[in-house]
Motif scaffolding. Structure first.
Motif, short mmCIF file in Angstrom:
data_model
loop_
_atom_site.label_atom_id
_atom_site.label_comp_id
_atom_site.label_asym_id
_atom_site.label_seq_id
_atom_site.Cartn_x
_atom_site.Cartn_y
_atom_site.Cartn_z
N LYS A 90 0.83 -1.21 0.00
CA LYS A 90 0.00 0.00 0.00
C LYS A 90 0.86 1.26 0.00
O LYS A 90 0.55 2.25 -0.66
CB LYS A 90 -0.92 0.01 1.21
N ALA A 91 1.95 1.20 0.76
CA ALA A 91 2.84 2.36 0.79
C ALA A 91 3.41 2.63 -0.59
O ALA A 91 3.60 3.79 -0.99
CB ALA A 91 3.96 2.12 1.80
N VAL A 92 3.66 1.56 -1.34
CA VAL A 92 4.21 1.71 -2.69
C VAL A 92 3.16 2.30 -3.63
O VAL A 92 3.39 3.30 -4.32
CB VAL A 92 4.73 0.35 -3.22
N HIS A 93 1.97 1.68 -3.67
CA HIS A 93 0.98 2.04 -4.69
C HIS A 93 0.07 3.20 -4.28
O HIS A 93 -0.34 3.99 -5.13
CB HIS A 93 0.13 0.81 -5.03
N LEU A 94 -0.25 3.27 -3.00
CA LEU A 94 -1.20 4.30 -2.57
C LEU A 94 -0.51 5.56 -2.08
O LEU A 94 -1.07 6.65 -2.19
CB LEU A 94 -2.11 3.75 -1.47
N ASP A 95 0.69 5.40 -1.52
CA ASP A 95 1.37 6.55 -0.93
C ASP A 95 2.59 7.00 -1.72
O ASP A 95 3.21 8.01 -1.37
CB ASP A 95 1.79 6.21 0.51
N GLY A 96 2.94 6.25 -2.76
CA GLY A 96 4.06 6.65 -3.62
C GLY A 96 5.43 6.52 -2.97
O GLY A 96 6.38 7.20 -3.38
N VAL A 97 5.56 5.64 -1.99
CA VAL A 97 6.87 5.44 -1.34
C VAL A 97 7.69 4.49 -2.20
O VAL A 97 7.21 3.45 -2.65
CB VAL A 97 6.70 4.86 0.07
N ASN A 98 8.94 4.85 -2.44
CA ASN A 98 9.82 4.06 -3.31
C ASN A 98 10.49 2.95 -2.50
O ASN A 98 11.64 3.04 -2.10
CB ASN A 98 10.88 4.98 -3.94
N VAL A 99 9.72 1.89 -2.23
CA VAL A 99 10.27 0.73 -1.52
C VAL A 99 10.82 -0.22 -2.57
O VAL A 99 10.13 -0.58 -3.53
CB VAL A 99 9.19 0.03 -0.68
N THR A 100 12.07 -0.65 -2.39
CA THR A 100 12.73 -1.45 -3.43
C THR A 100 12.98 -2.89 -3.02
O THR A 100 13.39 -3.69 -3.87
CB THR A 100 14.07 -0.80 -3.81
#
Length: 1461
Positions: A1331-1341
């Motif tokens: 969710k942080a990746v897709h909804l919040d735009g966080v660049n988790v790799t």
């Protein structure tokens, strides 16, 4: 002795006029005493010698041979029983002959005591290895020579106590030196002194004067004797200053010479402690004279602490842990023996002593925490005392023994109490019993309540209305009761005004509306409607008031539930006997009829009587409630009970006959009911006591209504003639008078047969004697702000099930009142966290009763709307959702934090997961990295040097035992580890290098490294790359070479920066051609705080003041140095990246509306994550918040937080790159979330420390599901919140890696491979990351799961199991068995995210049976094709075997990875 003289001379000094002439007669019963000790399984026995039995006149000239022979026999018998004797030379019984010449006031006694001690060492020392010179010298001085309460009975508060204490210290030191010089070398024993003290805790920890007062108390109490012995040979400075200032020209405190100070200092071989209780200390100036006045403190207790029959003894278990920590900190971490600790019972008690069990269990539990968590060096525990005995001035009126003795019989038989059974079991097993079901209900049930479920709040008229004599209202029994001088209301106060609801009905409705409830249960004041109690005098103003309330409720859309009677009987009726006369039932029927006529057309639910048991017993039995009748507790309560039943039945019949058809309402009674169970379910008497308790409370009133008569146990009772039988007509009248069953529940208890402590069973009888069952609260149960009302949520579920089974025809059941009192009496304390947890837990147990047990519960009413007059507790117990300022005439109401919690439950109509916990179906970016984290072992093989953890585990206590010597033996099992990774579809593998495996002594020499260690890591890296698994390497994961710790202080020494840089340079050069991702440090916070601050991890350094800051400073500089080395020398060639893995504890405010909690949350995060992230990712400096807080608590002009130089700031921040500093990406480990509040200073760190600087603590919500690691709860949404926070505060183009995350199973034995909790954990946490990746735009790799297999978890040993493979550490082969969580994680990796289980996506291919048939062994070892290709290299074997695995796996990732092989 002085006690022989005292008890025969000082009349009335002993409360029962008894003496110790015979006492337990142990002089003639050695064998009996030894048998008791054998039965207890103890390995030590502490007893004292009688000085006057050995030397009758005190002077060591001619000894008494019979006395000497007596002690020789005791010692010899103890050794035969394999019990070590621990001998005290002096326990208060000075020879009277010496007292005749001044006793301890005469300094010549020092030599006399030394001669006596010399004789004892010489005579018994060959068989005694533990000696104590004195037991509790403080009490000898204060009570024997100060207040005169004990022998020798001298009164001299001002000066004698200090002279006596002075001589006791000198005598102790002289005896210690005698042993040290003459006997130690031959006898090899140890000598100490037993010091007694309460723990002194500041009454207001936020008030500096109280904190100083508590410190002063500890120095006057414990430091008086401990400071000279353990620190510098002199009294504490604060003690000297205060006594001198208050001596008015002369110093009452004697002064030691320099020679004496030198002689006293260090005269103890270990710290021996006597401790019973705790006091709350506040500052108090005074003009009094004496020891107590010299301290300038005031002592208090908390009313909720359990109190023994001894007026001075309260059970406060946490005080022991804080005291032990204080001793560790104040006296240089000595070895500690707890020599005296125990509980006092009443003289009439026999063998049922549950409080003593609770006391020892809870105190030992705090001791265990002090040892395992605080690393206090405790070596032993001695319970006080073996058997009931002569208890000084209390004679035989108090009992402290584990064995009962009937002192009225000459046989003096020793009988074990139930506490003896507990103590023996504890000693035999060396562990506490399994946590009871009361404490283990951690599973939170996420589901809705039924659609029509009723949510409400309850009040009572007298408690809130006020206006006691206004507008024609008549007096009630409570109006009279509170004004009676014989009745004590705690804290004063009455209900004359209360919350003034009579004048503020609109306010009340507004407050009710704010709660979002559907119903409001209120009671009518009988005397407000009918001032005389009879319907001949209706008060129109009173009726109008209730119509105003009902109007307001109707306008707000809130249904009223109207109670006819909630304890406030019109006083005029009481004068004619009230409920104790049956005619009152007819009067009540008329009153009810009137109310049905006046209000029935707008009321759909009626309650006749609230909690009839409390009315009958407390109102007409023990007299603890109005009207306070107690003259015949054997008959009157039963008459009152019958009257109440008849009243209810007549009102019920009247309603159904005349009103129900037209008004359509329901009517019933609210039964007040505790829930009790047998204290020991294996003891039949305890089981039957529980049954009697429930019959004589709930059954007394519910059985006649639901079954037609009283419970059989009441009817068959030998006192039955006093219980007014119900006639056949009365039974018929009462039976079936219910439309529902309503319960008021506040307490859970454990029952034993009643010890009848507080009542006498006369010929007239007593209800308590009839019931013959007593309920006690287990001390381990969390407390509320009301005595005996604990937080035991499972009790309400059990009660609901019990009522459903006992009264199956009840129809619907509702909880009519349930709540917790706030402990604080501070009106500004609106943070009622305890009540929030209580509400959530209890309502969830109600939900379980509905959904899991099938109980037809239709409503829940919380007690209560606002802080009100709580009967005899006055205003000291605060149950309300709104705080009321009762000193303000306007009675303003202020909402508490618990309002939002209750509103949320009601709004959701249950506990369904919100959006944050829902699963989102989606995939991670194509290049997302999946990994596991794992270390290795083989601690001393192939040239590896010793690390700080190698040393630590062999010198410190590890929970559950064990060490990392072998661990999972990954050093020898590279192939197995890689095979396990491959089965999980991992794309990356993060492991750490062992610095001492490469450079055994830490210092780098490029030509003298340990080749075997380097070869091992080369092999591991090569094999990973061969399988297309990317290695990610951590340079330092807590295992510093021990040689560097010993030679230079480890990370405390800034010279280590260069050494670490050389080590990193070697690793980059040696492995960097194949390693693209590097981490300099793993979780430096743990190294700095746990390793060098608290000392609970390697290297075990305890210095919380400056060490953590120094270590962190050197680690940050080391990290920057290493990053620059890579950037300057290797990046262009190797093309890799370097970062650091940071602890990321997440803290949110407990109350988001509280500025103090908000600030605490900021401090909590800044002092953990920001401590390292801010210098590296922001500006090369520590967070401003951290700098300012540490500076506040540091000496003027010198902060304990080191400063970075301008050059270092640039070096760390790397200004040349401008965009970012010494980092290529952000790596976080995350395991913990807490609810932050300002630090309540619960620990004992009185001096400055990192924790005190942070001034914030994180609480765990009881509703959060638990994992197997303490304080690591299941809070997945915290990971998403953390990622959002980190991306905004530390923006990193290189992305964020979650470099460590996982959940533990807890086990001391074999691990359960069905780890469904861990499966849920990974699914939830990884989905929050998605969710942080897709909804919040966080660049988790990327994401690293901790860990591949169950391994050595630092100080937790092998009790916390984080692995995907269960390892049998008792099997030399260390075989691994896959757990069910491996399927969950493997499928997430295979799908690169989450797809619907019903989608048929081929990525959902992993099944548990695959792993069962492919255990933790290298696949190519059993690969038939590979076996025929031995001529090929090992890598080719792996490749061929991987092709076979591809067919077996058929996974999305595996097919891509092995395409073309």
């Amino acid at each position: 002795s002085i006690w022989d003289h005292f008890v025969h001379r000082e009349l009335k000094k002993v409360v029962d006029d008894s003496t110790g002439d015979i006492a337990c007669d142990s002089y003639h019963r050695i064998e009996d005493d030894i048998n008791m000790l054998r039965n207890l399984s103890v390995i030590n026995y502490s007893f004292s010698l009688s000085w006057s039995r050995i030397f009758p006149l005190g002077i060591a000239k001619k000894h008494n041979s019979k006395g000497v022979d007596h002690y020789i026999k005791i010692i010899d018998e103890l050794h035969k029983a394999k019990i070590e004797p621990m001998v005290t030379l002096y326990h208060w019984d000075l020879p009277q002959a010496l007292q005749n010449v001044g006793g301890w006031k005469n300094e010549s006694i020092v030599e006399a005591f030394n001669s006596y001690a010399d004789f004892c060492f010489h005579t018994f020392g060959d068989r005694v290895k533990f000696w104590f010179t004195f037991s509790d010298p403080r009490s000898i001085t204060l009570f024997g020579y100060g207040s005169g309460e004990t022998a020798p009975g001298e009164f001299g508060l001002a000066d004698k106590v200090y002279i006596v204490g002075h001589n006791l210290l000198r005598a102790h030191a002289k005896a210690w030196h005698t042993y040290n010089n003459k006997y130690r070398s031959d006898q090899k024993g140890k000598v100490s002194i037993i010091l007694n003290t309460h723990w002194g805790s500041p009454k207001d920890p936020h008030h500096a004067a109280d904190v100083d007062a508590a410190e002063r108390y500890m120095q006057f109490s414990l430091g008086w004797f401990a400071h000279p012995i353990y620190i510098d040979g002199d009294y504490p400075q604060v003690m000297k200053e205060f006594i001198k200032r208050r001596s008015f020209g002369s110093n009452r405190l004697p002064i030691f010479t320099k020679a004496e100070m030198q002689s006293i200092k260090g005269t103890s071989d270990f710290f021996a402690l006597s401790h019973y209780s705790t006091r709350l200390i506040s500052n108090r100036s005074n003009d009094d004279y004496g020891y107590d006045a010299d301290m300038e403190v005031e002592l208090a207790v908390d009313k909720i602490w359990p109190q023994s029959v001894a007026s001075w003894l309260y059970g406060v278990p946490w005080g022991l842990r804080r005291l032990l920590y204080f001793i560790k900190m104040e006296y240089d971490d000595p070895k500690v023996w707890i020599m005296i600790n125990g509980w006092t019972g009443k003289g009439t008690d026999t063998t049922n002593d549950p409080e003593r069990i609770f006391y020892h269990e809870t105190y030992l539990n705090e001791l265990f925490k002090a040892m395992t968590k605080d690393k206090v060096n405790v070596h032993g525990y001695t319970a006080w005392t073996l058997m009931d005995n002569f208890d000084w001035t209390m004679g035989f009126t108090e009992r402290q023994g584990l064995y009962y003795i009937n002192f009225s019989t000459p046989e003096l038989v020793r009988v074990p109490k139930i506490s003896a059974k507990f103590y023996k079991q504890l000693i035999d097993t060396r562990k506490f019993n399994k946590i009871s079901e009361w404490e283990s209900q951690d599973l939170y049930h996420d589901q809705y309540f039924p659609d029509n479920f009723t949510w409400g709040v309850t009040t009572a008229a007298y408690q809130i209305e006020g206006g006691w004599d206004e507008d024609g209202k008549g007096a009630s029994i409570w109006d009279k009761y509170v004004k009676s001088p014989a009745k004590v209301i705690r804290g004063g106060g009455d209900g004359t005004i209360a919350c003034d609801s009579y004048h503020h009905p609109d306010r009340d409705v507004r407050l009710i509306k704010m709660l979002n409830v559907t119903h409001y249960m209120l009671s009518l004041s009988w005397s407000r409607i009918l001032p005389t109690g009879k319907n001949s005098s209706i008060n129109g103003d009173g009726v109008a008031y209730y119509h105003r309330v009902l109007d307001g409720l109707a306008d707000a859309g809130i249904e009223p539930v109207l109670t006819l009677y909630h304890w406030d009987l019109p006083n005029e009726i009481a004068t004619f006997g009230g409920w104790s006369v049956l005619v009152t039932a007819d009067i009540f029927e008329e009153y009810a009829f009137t109310c049905f006529q006046l209000f029935g057309y707008r009321v759909r639910t009626w309650v006749t009587i609230y909690d009839p048991f409390a009315i009958a017993w407390q109102g007409y039995g023990d007299g603890s409630l109005a009207p306070g009748v107690s003259w015949d507790p054997g008959s009157v309560p039963y008459t009152a009970g019958k009257t109440l039943l008849l009243s209810h039945a007549k009102a019920y019949r009247a309603y159904h006959k005349y009103f129900q058809q037209s008004q359509g309402g329901t009517i019933g009674m609210v039964f007040g009911s505790d829930w009790v169970e047998a204290f020991d379910s294996l003891i039949p008497q305890h089981v039957t006591a529980a049954e009697r308790y429930m019959d004589f409370t709930l059954g007394w009133f519910a059985d006649p209504i639901f079954h037609g008569d009283y419970p059989t146990t009441m009817l068959n009772n030998k006192f039955q003639p006093r219980i007014l039988k119900l006639s056949p007509d009365e039974k018929k009248l009462i039976h079936g008078t219910h439309d529902f069953l309503a319960l008021a529940h506040f307490m859970v208890g454990l029952t034993i047969p009643d010890r009848l402590r507080y009542v006498s069973c006369t010929d007239k009888g007593n209800y308590r004697c009839d019931r013959a069952a007593e309920a006690v609260s287990n001390w381990i149960w969390p407390k509320t702000g009301a005595p005996n009302r604990t937080i035991t949520p499972l009790g309400i579920r059990k009660l609901l099930n019990y009522t459903a089974q006992r009264y199956p025809d009840a129809g619907s059941v509702w909880v009519a009142a349930n709540g917790a009192a706030q402990r604080s009496n501070n009106l500004t304390d609106l943070d009622d966290a305890t009540r929030i947890r209580y509400l959530k837990k209890y309502t969830n147990e109600v939900l379980k009763a509905i959904r899991l047990d099938g109980v037809n519960v239709t409503g829940y009413f919380a007690w209560t709307l606002m802080d009100c007059f709580e009967w005899t507790a006055g205003y000291t117990e605060r149950y309300g959702f709104f705080a009321i300022n009762h000193s303000d005439p306007e009675r303003p109401a202020t909402p508490k934090s618990s309002i939002e919690a209750y509103r949320a439950i009601i709004s959701c109509n249950g506990f369904l997961q919100d959006e944050r916990d829902s699963i989102q179906s989606s995939r991670f970016p194509e290049d997302f990295g999946w990994s596991l984290v794992f270390p290795c072992s083989a601690w001393n093989e192939s040239g590896k040097g010793e690390s700080i953890w190698d040393r630590y585990v062999h010198t410190h206590k590890i929970f559950g035992g064990g060490s990392g010597d072998v661990a999972c033996d990954s050093y020898h099992k590279i192939d197995a580890d890689i095979a396990a990774l491959q089965r999980l579809n991992a794309t990356h593998y993060r492991f750490s290098l062992s610095w001492p495996r490469i450079f055994p002594r830490g210092v780098v020499n490029s030509t003298n490294y340990n080749k075997a260690g380097v070869d091992y890591y080369n092999k591991l890296i090569n094999n990973l790359i061969a399988l297309n698994i990317t290695p990610m390497v951590t340079l330092y994961h807590w295992d510093l070479p021990q040689a560097l710790q010993e030679s230079m202080g480890g990370w405390l020494n800034e010279s280590i920066i260069e050494i670490f840089a050389d080590y990193a340079d070697f690793c980059f050069n040696t492995f960097g051609d194949r390693v693209q991702l590097w981490f300099t440090f793993n979780e430096p916070y743990n190294t700095a705080w746990l390793g060098y601050g608290l000392g609970v991890a390697a290297p075990g350094e305890f210095e919380p003041l400056e060490n953590p800051y120094k270590v962190a400073h050197n680690i940050i500089r080391s990290h920057a140095e290493v990053w620059h080395i890579y950037d300057d020398k290797y990046r262009n060639i190797q093309g890799g990246q370097v970062s650091i893995v940071l602890n990321s504890y997440w803290g949110e405010p407990l109350d988001p509306n509280s500025p103090l909690d908000m600030e605490a949350a900021q401090r909590y995060v800044q002092f953990s994550l920001g401590w390292f992230a801010h210098p590296i990712y922001v500006n090369g400096e520590y967070p401003h918040l951290m700098k300012s807080k540490v500076e506040e608590r540091s000496p003027p002009g010198k902060s304990r937080l080191p400063e970075f130089t301008e050059e270092q700031k640039k070096w760390i921040q790397d200004d040349q790159k401008l965009i970012h500093g010494t980092h290529d990406f952000l790596a976080l480990s995350h395991f913990f979330k807490g609810l932050a509040v300002p630090d309540r200073l619960r620990d004992v760190r009185r001096k400055l420390s990192y924790r005190r600087d942070r001034a914030a603590e994180a609480l765990s919500d009881w509703t959060w599901p638990k994992t197997g690691a303490k304080n690591r709860a299941f809070t997945p949404s915290a990971l998403r919140q953390l990622l959002i926070y980190a991306s905004s505060h530390y923006p990193e183009p290189g992305g964020i890696w979650i470099a460590g995350n996982g959940a533990a199973q807890w086990s001391r034995g074999a691990t359960n491979t069905d780890d469904s909790m861990r499966s849920r954990y990974f699914k939830k946490y990884i989905n929050e990351m998605l969710k942080a990746v897709h909804l919040d735009g966080v660049n988790v790799t990327g994401y690293f799961a901790w860990t591949l297999m169950d391994c050595f978890e630092w100080s937790a040993g092998y009790t916390e199991h984080y692995g995907f493979y269960a390892i049998n550490h008792t099997d030399p082969g260390l075989s691994g068995i896959p757990k069910s969580s491996i399927v969950t994680y493997g499928n997430i990796i295979g799908c690169n995210g989450f797809v619907s289980n019903n989608s048929g996506d081929p990525c959902l291919h992993l099944r548990t049976d695959f792993f069962i048939h492919h255990p933790y062994t290298p696949p190519y070892l059993t690969c038939p094709r590979a076996a025929k290709l031995e001529v090929l290299g090992s890598i080719m074997k792996v490749m061929l075997c991987s092709a076979v695995l591809t067919i077996q796996f058929s996974s999305y990732k595996s097919l891509k990875r092995f395409k073309g092989i």
